[in-house]
Design a protein around this motif. Structure first.
Motif, PDB file in Angstrom:
ATOM      1  N   ILE A   1       0.831  -1.202   0.000  1.00  0.00           N
ATOM      2  CA  ILE A   1       0.000   0.000   0.000  1.00  0.00           C
ATOM      3  C   ILE A   1       0.867   1.254   0.000  1.00  0.00           C
ATOM      4  N   LEU A   2       0.520   2.189  -0.875  1.00  0.00           N
ATOM      5  CA  LEU A   2       1.117   3.519  -0.917  1.00  0.00           C
ATOM      6  C   LEU A   2       0.115   4.521  -0.358  1.00  0.00           C
ATOM      7  N   VAL A   3       0.583   5.407   0.526  1.00  0.00           N
ATOM      8  CA  VAL A   3      -0.263   6.473   1.057  1.00  0.00           C
ATOM      9  C   VAL A   3       0.474   7.794   0.826  1.00  0.00           C
ATOM     10  N   VAL A   4      -0.193   8.741   0.156  1.00  0.00           N
ATOM     11  CA  VAL A   4       0.433  10.015  -0.208  1.00  0.00           C
ATOM     12  C   VAL A   4      -0.392  11.164   0.344  1.00  0.00           C
ATOM     13  N   ASN A   5       0.271  12.085   1.016  1.00  0.00           N
ATOM     14  CA  ASN A   5      -0.374  13.303   1.495  1.00  0.00           C
ATOM     15  C   ASN A   5      -0.173  14.410   0.468  1.00  0.00           C
ATOM     16  N   LEU A   6      -1.276  14.865  -0.130  1.00  0.00           N
ATOM     17  CA  LEU A   6      -1.237  15.969  -1.080  1.00  0.00           C
ATOM     18  C   LEU A   6      -1.930  17.186  -0.465  1.00  0.00           C
ATOM     19  N   HIS A   7      -1.546  18.360  -0.920  1.00  0.00           N
ATOM     20  CA  HIS A   7      -2.077  19.603  -0.368  1.00  0.00           C
ATOM     21  C   HIS A   7      -3.013  20.228  -1.394  1.00  0.00           C
ATOM     22  N   LEU A   8      -4.292  20.346  -1.028  1.00  0.00           N
ATOM     23  CA  LEU A   8      -5.320  20.739  -1.983  1.00  0.00           C
ATOM     24  C   LEU A   8      -5.082  22.114  -2.582  1.00  0.00           C
ATOM     25  N   GLU A   9      -4.474  23.020  -1.839  1.00  0.00           N
ATOM     26  CA  GLU A   9      -4.268  24.384  -2.328  1.00  0.00           C
ATOM     27  C   GLU A   9      -2.996  24.531  -3.161  1.00  0.00           C
ATOM     28  N   SER A  10      -2.218  23.468  -3.265  1.00  0.00           N
ATOM     29  CA  SER A  10      -0.968  23.537  -4.019  1.00  0.00           C
ATOM     30  C   SER A  10      -1.230  23.348  -5.512  1.00  0.00           C
TER      31      SER A  10
ATOM     32  N   SER B   1      -5.425  16.121   0.909  1.00  0.00           N
ATOM     33  CA  SER B   1      -5.962  14.982   0.182  1.00  0.00           C
ATOM     34  C   SER B   1      -5.053  13.793   0.472  1.00  0.00           C
ATOM     35  N   ILE B   2      -5.615  12.740   1.034  1.00  0.00           N
ATOM     36  CA  ILE B   2      -4.837  11.531   1.316  1.00  0.00           C
ATOM     37  C   ILE B   2      -5.194  10.498   0.257  1.00  0.00           C
TER      38      ILE B   2
END
Length: 254
Positions: free
Chosen positions: A169-178, A207-208
């Motif tokens: 499993i890959l889990v990535v934290n993305l930033h919605l305002e970026s 966003s996860i």
């Protein structure tokens, strides 16, 4: 040394700095108003920010990973939590910024030992060097603006896929305002196809993204997954269960 609530700093833009409030120790990057990491002073081993609890959602699908790799140390909330509550898991954390690593003691990040180590390296180069495959790969890298450009490329996510064991499993934290958010998400979809889902936190800030090297997400019985795993303490489960219900709701609507 940590800064008091009223102190300020003239640190160069992008340099990590500490700020202490009445209840927490915060890490921010100079020039950015975003809080990169937060540690409760009352309970330093809790997950203070919602997005970190969401990232632990991999436990719904694999409650006892043998090998976990994380890119991005930050304040160490996630690796510290995993070290305490997943005692059978071997944990490697890759961090490119020596100034971030230098703050590990402030955030009670455990010392390196037989199953935990912090590696000073570029995360992209580390994956390209073909490390041992892992059950879980967490990406929580932030440069004050969002995901670093080098980690937004499709080839990076292809390297992530290659690093995962079957059903890993890959889990990535993305930033919605970026501005990098839609680019990263599009590349993730290209690499992982339908073996992917996204959960947005309540603040509409993070966003996860969960992605899998296989079909694990489609085969998981969430009614069973939402029960406390036998090997997880009540304290850890108490922290995670409310957030895990958000993941359940997302998958039902998927």
């Amino acid at each position: 040394m940590p800064l008091s609530e009223s102190q300020s700093t003239d640190a160069p833009s992008g340099q990590p700095q500490l700020r202490r409030t009445r209840d927490a120790l915060l890490m921010q990057f100079a020039g950015s108003a975003s809080v990169q990491s937060s540690m409760s002073l009352l309970n330093p081993y809790s997950l203070d920010l919602e997005y970190t609890r969401l990232m632990m959602g991999f436990l719904l699908f694999d409650s006892g990973p043998r090998r976990l790799l994380m890119i991005g140390l930050g304040g160490g909330s996630l690796p510290k939590f995993c070290h305490r509550y997943l005692p059978q898991t071997s944990i490697d954390v890759v961090e490119i910024d020596p100034d971030v690593i230098a703050l590990r003691d402030d955030f009670h990040v455990p010392p390196d030992d037989a199953r935990f180590r912090v590696i000073a390296a570029d995360g992209r180069n580390y994956l390209q060097a073909d490390p041992d495959p892992v059950d879980v790969l967490l990406i929580d890298a932030y440069d004050g603006q969002g995901m670093p450009t080098a980690l937004c490329e499709q080839t990076f996510f292809e390297d992530c896929l290659a690093t995962l064991l079957p059903d890993g499993i890959l889990v990535v934290n993305l930033h919605l305002e970026s501005v990098s958010y839609p680019v990263c998400l599009a590349h993730l979809r290209e690499v992982f196809g339908t073996s992917l889902f996204e959960v947005i936190d309540d603040d509409m800030t993070n966003s996860i993204v969960f992605a899998c090297n296989g079909e694990r997400f489609g085969h998981t019985d969430l009614r069973r997954a939402l029960r406390k795993p036998e090997n997880l303490s009540k304290d850890a489960w108490r922290q995670l269960q409310p957030t895990f219900k958000l993941i359940e709701a997302t998958l039902i609507l998927r």
